[in-house]
Design a protein around this motif. Sequence first.
Motif: not given
Length: 300
Positions: A98-106, A281-287, A289-296
């Motif tokens: 959707g439209e969101t500035d948070a797309m910058r994080l992605i 799968a690598r993209f999810l790992d990157q998210l 790691l890069g955003l310091e997020l816990p598991g799914e």
Amino acid sequence: MELRVLRYFLAVAREESISGAAQFLHLTQPTLSRQLMELEEELGKQLFVRGNRRVTLTEDGVLFRKRADEILALVDKATMEMTADEENIAGDIYIGAGETDAMRLIAREAKKLRARYPQIRYHLHSGNAEDVSERLDKGLLDFGLLIEPVDLKKYDYLRLPAADTWGVLMRRDHPLAAKELVSPGDLDKLPLLVSQQTDRWEALSRWLGRSMEELNIVCTYNLLYNAAIMVDEGLGCALTLDKLMDTRDTGALCFRPLTPPLSSGLCVVWKKYQVFSRAAARFLDQLRLGLELPGEGEGR
């Protein structure tokens, strides 16, 4: 039903001409006409209205075009995944948002991943939550970036360390622009453009202290760009999220946040039990790691 016949059908729908599609497909016109007639017989539906100069889709044809597009998109996606190089991470990653500035994080994490694996390619689809969810459920997207509130029961997800701020988009010369913040009383009788996504109305109604239906709604929208043109032309002011339009001092429009503040969280979601391509799968790992997020499923 063969995939090549679906491609023939889509070519004719696109060209609006059997002769034009035949030339594009390097087929004779009688051969293509026969294939289309056999397809209609197989389905038991008329797909085209054949005129003297052009062919147009029937109502059934319009629906079949949408399904044929989805089928071939899945086939092409599966083919790319199966033929990916086993030694190098490569392939296509499909993201809806959707439209969101948070797309910058992605975007930042996507850039980092592609720096390591330059053969990865991203495909973005912009739409509202209903559209993105539908494409996720059909397997046409790997990930969706959704603005809360959203039903997360059928998804695994990561909640992003960001939130979108609600406010009012208006012309810079509008009387309300003199205020730094917009209160519920400021919206009385104000001509408003609001989102078509009624699931967002519940939070807005709580903020207002009354039903959204009591507002002077002059227009609804699903994406903000065209709605912002309506605002610029003086139709009304838009209830929307911040940072979706350029509202710097040099622009014609400005944004004023709501008070008391109202914000919406954001989640990256994917289908439960999803089997990812190596690239996805690598993209999810990157998210993570890069955003310091816990598991799914964080926050379930």
